[in-house]
Design an enzyme around this catalytic site. Structure first.
Site, mmCIF file in Angstrom:
data_model
loop_
_atom_site.group_PDB
_atom_site.id
_atom_site.type_symbol
_atom_site.label_atom_id
_atom_site.label_comp_id
_atom_site.label_asym_id
_atom_site.label_seq_id
_atom_site.Cartn_x
_atom_site.Cartn_y
_atom_site.Cartn_z
ATOM 1 N N GLN A 128 12.402 -1.367 23.784
ATOM 2 C CA GLN A 128 13.030 -0.060 23.886
ATOM 3 C C GLN A 128 14.469 -0.187 24.385
ATOM 4 O O GLN A 128 14.685 -0.649 25.507
ATOM 5 C CB GLN A 128 12.214 0.811 24.845
ATOM 6 C CG GLN A 128 12.611 2.262 24.855
ATOM 7 C CD GLN A 128 11.828 3.035 25.897
ATOM 8 O OE1 GLN A 128 11.998 2.843 27.088
ATOM 9 N NE2 GLN A 128 10.934 3.907 25.447
ATOM 10 N N GLY A 129 15.418 0.192 23.578
ATOM 11 C CA GLY A 129 16.831 0.140 23.958
ATOM 12 C C GLY A 129 17.356 1.521 24.283
ATOM 13 O O GLY A 129 18.107 2.103 23.499
ATOM 14 N N SER A 131 17.934 2.790 28.126
ATOM 15 C CA SER A 131 18.796 2.774 29.310
ATOM 16 C C SER A 131 20.005 1.873 29.111
ATOM 17 O O SER A 131 19.954 0.888 28.379
ATOM 18 C CB SER A 131 18.015 2.266 30.529
ATOM 19 O OG SER A 131 16.964 3.129 30.847
ATOM 20 N N SER A 163 12.283 -3.909 28.208
ATOM 21 C CA SER A 163 11.063 -4.704 28.377
ATOM 22 C C SER A 163 10.753 -5.499 27.118
ATOM 23 O O SER A 163 10.891 -4.993 26.004
ATOM 24 C CB SER A 163 9.870 -3.804 28.700
ATOM 25 O OG SER A 163 10.079 -3.180 29.934
ATOM 26 N N GLU A 246 5.139 8.814 26.206
ATOM 27 C CA GLU A 246 5.135 7.875 27.306
ATOM 28 C C GLU A 246 4.532 8.511 28.553
ATOM 29 O O GLU A 246 3.760 7.898 29.269
ATOM 30 C CB GLU A 246 6.585 7.434 27.558
ATOM 31 C CG GLU A 246 6.726 6.218 28.423
ATOM 32 C CD GLU A 246 8.163 5.711 28.451
ATOM 33 O OE1 GLU A 246 9.044 6.388 27.887
ATOM 34 O OE2 GLU A 246 8.391 4.658 29.036
ATOM 35 N N GLU A 372 11.920 11.359 40.911
ATOM 36 C CA GLU A 372 12.859 12.436 41.251
ATOM 37 C C GLU A 372 13.205 13.259 40.003
ATOM 38 O O GLU A 372 13.254 14.485 40.046
ATOM 39 C CB GLU A 372 14.133 11.839 41.880
ATOM 40 C CG GLU A 372 13.920 11.311 43.297
ATOM 41 C CD GLU A 372 12.978 10.115 43.372
ATOM 42 O OE1 GLU A 372 12.999 9.261 42.451
ATOM 43 O OE2 GLU A 372 12.204 10.023 44.342
#
Lengths: 389, 373
Positions: A128-129, A131, A163, A246, A372
């Site tokens: 997964q690209g 962030s 990851s 997710e 958060e």
């Protein structure tokens, strides 16, 4: 509100149980947890066995290469495999639980036929690209640029916390295609082949010592326009589909696994005498309540999604997934804190699986949207509190 | 498991919410605070609405409904802070243990006399609304029968109740009827168990107690008492108490959110500050987690799931009321605001029918069994 259980589902359960009892003893020994190429091979081997037995992509639609099973059958699958101690998705996580469902929901017929079968057969690993170094919680501020050049995009930028990047074949990539547009409206979703020229992977070590995630540098990487899922500049909406998977149901199997761990903890505590400590016993009892409720909450989310699907919706889990994610990530950390209490000095020995899991669990309140961010989502979207700054 | 409410269930819940809005609104609530007790007219209206007869057999005037329906009604009662021994009256009505309980003409309270209910020797057992009650259920555990005694029977001393809406009396355990098989239907506990519980500690036999009881008032024994197991009643009592906690927890989220949207400081609603937003978000997470557990336990009627439901609903109700108080600032600490009524009742219910100690120990003991489906 009722206990709906069909004969068809119970038969499915019985058949699955029989298959698991036969296949699990034949699996090769698990590889070294730090050896990712070996882990990839082992996880893909399991996925292939699932595929051959007709359990791969169980709840995916048939036209996406899935089995078209009901969400309830999918939950039975997760319940039975985890209860039996079968392997979990491992390196297949992004392909099977994020990118795959997103392509199934948003991809063209051609794209589905191209990318989904290799995921289900255990041939392709996805990463997964999303962030970037300067775009974490504030994902919409991402800056990796894609400039259109005929029928390709030329992509330059960098991604982080990716990851399994080291062992991945494909990357679900978010890029900025319109820097002038409001920031949510200039983003596009691309499938990036990891072997494309200009892709550099630099592994990062997690605090658990594993090279599980990486930085990915993109230097004028050429990606065909045909690899775009959804419209240009519509990638934020496509992404929200992935994120709701997710947060909604991707952790369902883990909840069952946690309850299994809890029972193993109880057994271990009885063996080593710590069960006599009422503080520990009650802590485990409370955790049992926690994971029982989380499993029911999962079933609830799934049944809501099922009925939404029948009414013509997308079957995409809603923002209620945030409630689950908040509670689960905290409970998982608490589980391994309790495990440390059961282990005593053994909690300092990384040969103990639970000592390692205690370290891994620390990512749960950060990954897939920090607690958060989730609290803010719940406050503003579910409770309707005024937007903060 | 299907968590959606059926049309009938939705209608049932709506009916109870409307009834309570009309008959026990805020004014009635505040009047009840100043003059606690049972409003017999309201009690009969609740009876007519099926709150006590819901699960009785249809040929006996009940609705033949199940625990899920009962849970929905008790959730509404919890939202409205409806006072009274609702759980005991419902159980007495549903089982036929006390004539008149089902239609709301009799008010029934209960004593949880099970060992391990949280009390230690010398605490005595607390019973709510004793002066308003027509009968008292004495509930032990396991397969023991449930005794029904007159309210004047146990030696009871009034307590200055923490919850202004729930008058409490302390009953000395030794003055409760001893563990006895009723009509031979019970499996009964050993004399040792009874002794450890204090039931036979003063050396009196059950017959002697009955004599004492008759001297203080008439023992009311419902026709079904021989066939009702205390273990089942305790589990159902815990679940219905949890349902009330759930209703209270959901209500305090609404109160906190409404206040946070209204109240302005620094020129904007306090609900736009993350510190306040996150307090409110945590309240919702607690509520919805507890709701999953409560609704699931209503459907499965499983002992372990009921323990989980009670534990999580207690946590949701007490912690939410405290956070609600915090969001209300100084107003939250006043007698005028309703927040303290939710908190006090939540504390009271947390001490009833499966305290955290008992629920956690039972859950721990069950850890070697497979996870319920």
């Amino acid at each position: 509100m009722e206990l709906a259980r069909t004969a068809e589902e119970e038969e499915f359960r019985a058949r699955l149980r029989g298959w698991l009892a036969g296949v699990l003893p034949t699996l090769p020994p698990r590889p070294d947890p730090l050896d990712w190429p070996a882990r990839r091979a082992w996880d893909m081997d399991w996925q292939r066995r699932l595929y051959d037995a007709g359990y791969a992509g169980l709840h995916w639609p048939v036209d996406a290469g899935g089995q078209g099973a009901t969400p309830t059958q999918h939950l039975i699958f997760l319940e039975e495999t985890e209860t039996a101690g079968a392997p979990y998705v491992g390196a297949g996580f992004v392909g099977l639980l994020h990118a795959g469902p997103t392509i199934a929901a948003e991809g063209s017929a051609e794209q589905r036929a191209r990318w989904l079968p290799p995921i289900l057969r255990g041939e392709h690993v996805w990463c997964q690209g999303f962030s970037e170094p300067d775009a974490g919680s504030d994902l919409a501020s991402l800056r990796t640029r894609a400039v259109r050049d005929g029928d390709t995009y030329v992509v330059t930028g960098s991604k982080i916390w990716t990851s399994h990047a080291e062992v991945a074949d494909w990357c679900e990539l978010l890029v900025r295609t319109d820097p002038e547009a409001p920031r949510h409206r200039g983003i596009t979703w691309l499938a990036l082949p990891m072997d494309a020229p200009g892709v550099t992977v630099r592994p990062l070590r997690t605090l658990a010592g594993s090279r599980e995630f990486a930085e990915v540098f993109l230097d004028e990487v050429r990606v065909p326009v045909a690899n775009r899922v959804g419209e240009e500049n519509d990638g934020w909406r496509v992404t929200m589909v992935t994120l709701s998977f997710e947060r909604g149901t991707a952790f369902a199997g883990e909840v069952v696994a946690c309850h299994r761990t809890l029972r193993l903890l109880a057994r271990r505590a009885q063996e080593n005498g710590r069960w006599g400590d009422p503080v520990l016993r009650r802590r485990l009892g409370r955790l049992s309540a926690e994971f029982t409720a989380l499993w029911r909450l999962t079933q609830w989310n799934v049944s809501e999604a099922t009925h939404a699907l029948r009414r013509g919706g997308t079957g995409v889990p809603g923002v209620g997934g945030s409630v689950f994610k908040l509670r689960y990530s905290h409970a998982r950390q608490e589980l391994y804190e309790a495990a440390a209490q059961v282990l005593g000095p053994g909690a300092l020995d990384l040969a103990e699986e639970w000592a390692r899991e205690r370290l891994s669990s620390l990512s749960y309140t950060v990954a897939a949207g920090t607690s958060e961010i989730q609290h803010t989502l719940v406050a503003e979207r579910l409770l309707g509190l005024p937007k903060g700054r | 498991m299907d968590f959606r409410l059926t049309d009938d269930q939705l209608a049932l819940r709506r009916g109870m919410r409307e009834l309570l809005a009309a008959r026990f609104g805020r004014e009635a609530l505040r009047e009840a605070v100043e003059a606690p007790g049972i409003d017999r007219v309201l009690w009969r209206a609740l009876g007519e609405a099926g709150l006590f007869s819901l699960r009785a057999d249809e040929e006996e005037g009940g609705a033949g409904a199940g625990l899920p329906e009962a849970v929905l009604l008790f959730e509404e009662a919890g939202r409205a802070l409806l006072p009274g021994p609702l759980v005991a009256s419902h159980l007495a009505g549903g089982t036929g243990l006390v004539p008149g309980a089902a239609d709301g003409t009799a008010v029934v309270t209960a004593v949880d006399a099970a060992p391990g209910a949280g009390a230690v020797a010398g605490d005595g057992v607390l019973v709510e609304h004793l002066p308003s009650a027509d009968a008292v259920l004495v509930v032990r555990d396991g397969g023991e029968p449930v005794d029904v005694v007159a309210p004047g029977a146990p030696a009871a001393v009034p307590v200055r109740s923490l919850d202004p809406l729930s008058p409490l009396h302390r009953v000395a355990e030794g003055t409760l009827p001893a563990s006895t098989p009723a009509g031979g239907a019970a499996c009964g506990r050993s004399a040792d168990g009874g002794s450890a519980d204090g039931g036979l500690a003063d050396g009196r036999s059950a017959n002697e107690w009955s004599g004492n009881g008759a001297a203080r008032g008439t023992s009311v024994r419902g026709r079904a008492s021989g066939g009702v197991s205390a273990g089942v009643l305790r589990r159902e009592a815990a679940l219905l108490t949890a349902a009330q906690q759930l209703g209270s927890a959901a209500r305090t989220v609404e109160m906190a959110v409404a206040h946070a949207r209204e109240r302005e400081q620094f020129g904007r609603p306090i609900g736009s500050f993350q510190a306040v937003q996150h307090l409110c978000a945590r309240m919702l997470v607690r509520t919805e987690t507890a709701r999953s557990a409560v609704y699931a336990a209503a459907v499965t009627a499983d002992e372990t799931e009921t323990c989980a439901a009670k534990l999580l609903a207690d946590e949701a109700a007490t912690a939410n009321a405290r956070d609600c108080l915090q969001v209300h600032g100084g107003m939250g600490f006043t007698w005028e605001a309703d927040v303290h009524l939710h908190l006090k009742r939540a504390w009271l219910r947390a001490a009833q029918w499966r305290t955290d100690v008992e629920a956690e120990e039972r859950l721990a003991a069950a850890l070697r069994c497979p996870i319920p489906r």
